[in-house]
Motif scaffolding. Structure first.
Motif, PDB file in Angstrom:
ATOM      1  N   PHE A   1       0.801  -1.224   0.000  1.00 56.18           N
ATOM      2  CA  PHE A   1       0.000   0.000   0.000  1.00 56.18           C
ATOM      3  C   PHE A   1       0.832   1.272   0.000  1.00 56.18           C
ATOM      4  N   THR A   2       2.157   1.170  -0.222  1.00 56.43           N
ATOM      5  CA  THR A   2       3.004   2.361  -0.311  1.00 56.43           C
ATOM      6  C   THR A   2       3.540   2.469  -1.732  1.00 56.43           C
ATOM      7  N   PRO A   3       2.995   3.377  -2.535  1.00 56.42           N
ATOM      8  CA  PRO A   3       3.467   3.509  -3.918  1.00 56.42           C
ATOM      9  C   PRO A   3       4.720   4.370  -4.000  1.00 56.42           C
ATOM     10  N   GLY A   4       5.378   4.258  -5.135  1.00 54.86           N
ATOM     11  CA  GLY A   4       6.535   5.112  -5.380  1.00 54.86           C
ATOM     12  C   GLY A   4       7.774   4.306  -5.688  1.00 54.86           C
ATOM     13  N   GLY A   5       8.644   4.873  -6.519  1.00 52.09           N
ATOM     14  CA  GLY A   5       9.899   4.221  -6.839  1.00 52.09           C
ATOM     15  C   GLY A   5       9.785   3.264  -8.007  1.00 52.09           C
ATOM     16  N   GLU A   6      10.755   2.387  -8.122  1.00 50.51           N
ATOM     17  CA  GLU A   6      10.817   1.419  -9.219  1.00 50.51           C
ATOM     18  C   GLU A   6       9.825   0.276  -8.992  1.00 50.51           C
ATOM     19  N   VAL A   7       9.155  -0.139 -10.049  1.00 52.17           N
ATOM     20  CA  VAL A   7       8.200  -1.242  -9.964  1.00 52.17           C
ATOM     21  C   VAL A   7       8.959  -2.557  -9.912  1.00 52.17           C
ATOM     22  N   LEU A   8       8.707  -3.348  -8.883  1.00 55.36           N
ATOM     23  CA  LEU A   8       9.392  -4.624  -8.694  1.00 55.36           C
ATOM     24  C   LEU A   8       8.513  -5.827  -9.016  1.00 55.36           C
ATOM     25  N   LEU A   9       7.199  -5.675  -8.835  1.00 50.97           N
ATOM     26  CA  LEU A   9       6.297  -6.798  -9.070  1.00 50.97           C
ATOM     27  C   LEU A   9       4.946  -6.267  -9.522  1.00 50.97           C
ATOM     28  N   THR A  10       4.425  -6.839 -10.594  1.00 51.20           N
ATOM     29  CA  THR A  10       3.120  -6.454 -11.104  1.00 51.20           C
ATOM     30  C   THR A  10       2.260  -7.693 -11.304  1.00 51.20           C
ATOM     31  N   VAL A  11       0.967  -7.517 -11.114  1.00 48.53           N
ATOM     32  CA  VAL A  11      -0.017  -8.561 -11.387  1.00 48.53           C
ATOM     33  C   VAL A  11      -0.992  -7.988 -12.411  1.00 48.53           C
ATOM     34  N   GLY A  12      -0.788  -8.342 -13.670  1.00 41.81           N
ATOM     35  CA  GLY A  12      -1.565  -7.730 -14.739  1.00 41.81           C
ATOM     36  C   GLY A  12      -1.136  -6.292 -14.916  1.00 41.81           C
ATOM     37  N   SER A  13      -2.074  -5.393 -14.758  1.00 39.81           N
ATOM     38  CA  SER A  13      -1.773  -3.965 -14.852  1.00 39.81           C
ATOM     39  C   SER A  13      -1.638  -3.297 -13.482  1.00 39.81           C
ATOM     40  N   VAL A  14      -1.719  -4.111 -12.423  1.00 38.14           N
ATOM     41  CA  VAL A  14      -1.650  -3.588 -11.058  1.00 38.14           C
ATOM     42  C   VAL A  14      -0.215  -3.663 -10.549  1.00 38.14           C
ATOM     43  N   ARG A  15       0.285  -2.531 -10.068  1.00 34.40           N
ATOM     44  CA  ARG A  15       1.620  -2.505  -9.459  1.00 34.40           C
ATOM     45  C   ARG A  15       1.515  -3.009  -8.025  1.00 34.40           C
ATOM     46  N   LEU A  16       1.948  -4.237  -7.812  1.00 36.58           N
ATOM     47  CA  LEU A  16       1.790  -4.852  -6.496  1.00 36.58           C
ATOM     48  C   LEU A  16       2.917  -4.485  -5.534  1.00 36.58           C
ATOM     49  N   LEU A  17       4.116  -4.306  -6.050  1.00 40.54           N
ATOM     50  CA  LEU A  17       5.263  -4.024  -5.174  1.00 40.54           C
ATOM     51  C   LEU A  17       6.178  -3.030  -5.863  1.00 40.54           C
ATOM     52  N   GLU A  18       6.493  -1.945  -5.131  1.00 35.79           N
ATOM     53  CA  GLU A  18       7.414  -0.936  -5.628  1.00 35.79           C
ATOM     54  C   GLU A  18       8.547  -0.741  -4.626  1.00 35.79           C
ATOM     55  N   SER A  19       9.641  -0.166  -5.098  1.00 37.91           N
ATOM     56  CA  SER A  19      10.855  -0.081  -4.285  1.00 37.91           C
ATOM     57  C   SER A  19      10.645   0.749  -3.020  1.00 37.91           C
ATOM     58  N   ARG A  20       9.870   1.825  -3.116  1.00 40.70           N
ATOM     59  CA  ARG A  20       9.642   2.662  -1.929  1.00 40.70           C
ATOM     60  C   ARG A  20       8.874   1.900  -0.861  1.00 40.70           C
ATOM     61  N   GLY A  21       7.894   1.108  -1.271  1.00 37.31           N
ATOM     62  CA  GLY A  21       7.152   0.302  -0.302  1.00 37.31           C
ATOM     63  C   GLY A  21       8.028  -0.742   0.352  1.00 37.31           C
ATOM     64  N   LEU A  22       8.931  -1.342  -0.424  1.00 41.14           N
ATOM     65  CA  LEU A  22       9.831  -2.344   0.151  1.00 41.14           C
ATOM     66  C   LEU A  22      10.762  -1.721   1.177  1.00 41.14           C
ATOM     67  N   VAL A  23      11.300  -0.540   0.862  1.00 42.35           N
ATOM     68  CA  VAL A  23      12.197   0.151   1.797  1.00 42.35           C
ATOM     69  C   VAL A  23      11.448   0.560   3.061  1.00 42.35           C
ATOM     70  N   LEU A  24      10.238   1.098   2.897  1.00 41.01           N
ATOM     71  CA  LEU A  24       9.458   1.533   4.052  1.00 41.01           C
ATOM     72  C   LEU A  24       9.047   0.344   4.916  1.00 41.01           C
ATOM     73  N   GLY A  25       8.659  -0.776   4.280  1.00 36.70           N
ATOM     74  CA  GLY A  25       8.294  -1.972   5.046  1.00 36.70           C
ATOM     75  C   GLY A  25       9.458  -2.503   5.857  1.00 36.70           C
ATOM     76  N   ALA A  26      10.649  -2.547   5.231  1.00 35.00           N
ATOM     77  CA  ALA A  26      11.829  -3.010   5.966  1.00 35.00           C
ATOM     78  C   ALA A  26      12.174  -2.062   7.115  1.00 35.00           C
ATOM     79  N   SER A  27      12.009  -0.754   6.885  1.00 32.63           N
ATOM     80  CA  SER A  27      12.313   0.222   7.937  1.00 32.63           C
ATOM     81  C   SER A  27      11.365   0.076   9.121  1.00 32.63           C
ATOM     82  N   VAL A  28      10.082  -0.131   8.846  1.00 31.40           N
ATOM     83  CA  VAL A  28       9.102  -0.266   9.923  1.00 31.40           C
ATOM     84  C   VAL A  28       9.396  -1.500  10.771  1.00 31.40           C
ATOM     85  N   ILE A  29       9.688  -2.625  10.125  1.00 31.14           N
ATOM     86  CA  ILE A  29       9.964  -3.861  10.869  1.00 31.14           C
ATOM     87  C   ILE A  29      11.248  -3.727  11.687  1.00 31.14           C
ATOM     88  N   LEU A  30      12.291  -3.173  11.083  1.00 30.72           N
ATOM     89  CA  LEU A  30      13.550  -3.004  11.808  1.00 30.72           C
ATOM     90  C   LEU A  30      13.385  -2.039  12.979  1.00 30.72           C
TER      91      LEU A  30
END
Length: 243
Positions: A70-99
């Motif tokens: 649910f955090t958009p932004g950055g490079e697209v890493l994973l898509t399902v059809g035309s939906v951007r499921l995972l982007e680089s900013r969301g991955l960085v923010l998710g890792a930061s929150v857990i850490l």
């Protein structure tokens, strides 16, 4: 390492402050490694900490996935059809929150190396009103009580033939929503019992209290009380300057 409880409290406050200020996963990972080193230095068994936190790993995973999706932004890493499921900013923010959560939890474990009575005594010697010091101690003690109540309720449900691992996610959320009320009721009941015990022992019956044990700060305590806040302010200043 034998330190005054007040020194440990300052160390924990400094660590959590840095965890809140920093957003980079790399920096938070280094902070988590440093906090883990402190746990080892204080003689804490890391295996017991991992076993204690094991029930929360699924919650951390769900939180990580929610931040990633649910955090958009950055490079697209994973898509399902035309939906951007995972982007680089969301991955960085998710890792930061857990850490960040792991750093705060690991820092809080440092407080378990001292008796709660010592924390009360130390805060009172710092001229903190006894009622406030006692409330802080009770709040720290009630966190594991709340967890134990939840474990007891889940065990009672499983003894009645309900296998939670086989329950679908939709029904599982509905089930946990109904389990929340007996957990809160059990915790409130224990709080009432604690209040009765306090009144029976004459809590606040006299304006002044005496203490059998007195805490004394050593040179190491004074050095750490000065060095830790100074280092924290320095790191925050460098972060703000480079940001």
């Amino acid at each position: 390492m034998n330190l005054d409880p007040r020194t440990k409290l300052i160390i924990v406050l400094c660590i959590t402050t840095l965890a809140i200020v920093y957003n980079s996963p790399g920096t938070l990972f280094l902070l988590l490694a440093a906090t883990t080193g402190l746990l080892i230095l204080f003689g804490i068994n890391l295996k017991q900490v991992i076993v204690y936190l094991k029930p929360y790993f699924l919650l951390l995973l769900v939180l990580f996935l929610a931040q990633c999706i649910f955090t958009p932004g950055g490079e697209v890493l994973l898509t399902v059809g035309s939906v951007r499921l995972l982007e680089s900013r969301g991955l960085v923010l998710g890792a930061s929150v857990i850490l960040r959560l792991l750093v705060v939890i690991a820092a809080a474990v440092l407080l378990t190396t001292s008796n709660s009575r010592d924390f009360i005594t130390g805060l009172v010697q710092w001229k903190v009103p006894y009622e406030i010091a006692f409330m802080v101690s009770v709040a720290i003690r009630f966190l594991p009580v709340f967890r134990d109540e939840f474990v007891d309720v889940v065990t009672a449900v499983q003894l009645r033939g309900v296998e939670l691992k086989q329950v679908p996610w939709g029904k599982k959320i509905y089930l946990f929503r109904h389990l929340f009320f007996p957990v809160v009721y059990g915790t409130v009941l224990k709080a009432q019992q604690l209040s009765v015990a306090m009144e029976a022992r004459g809590f606040r019956a006299y304006p002044r209290r005496t203490y059998l044990r007195q805490l004394y700060l050593t040179r190491l305590d004074y050095c750490l009380m000065l060095a830790c806040p100074g280092f924290t302010l320095l790191m925050i200043g460098l972060y703000v300057t480079n940001y």
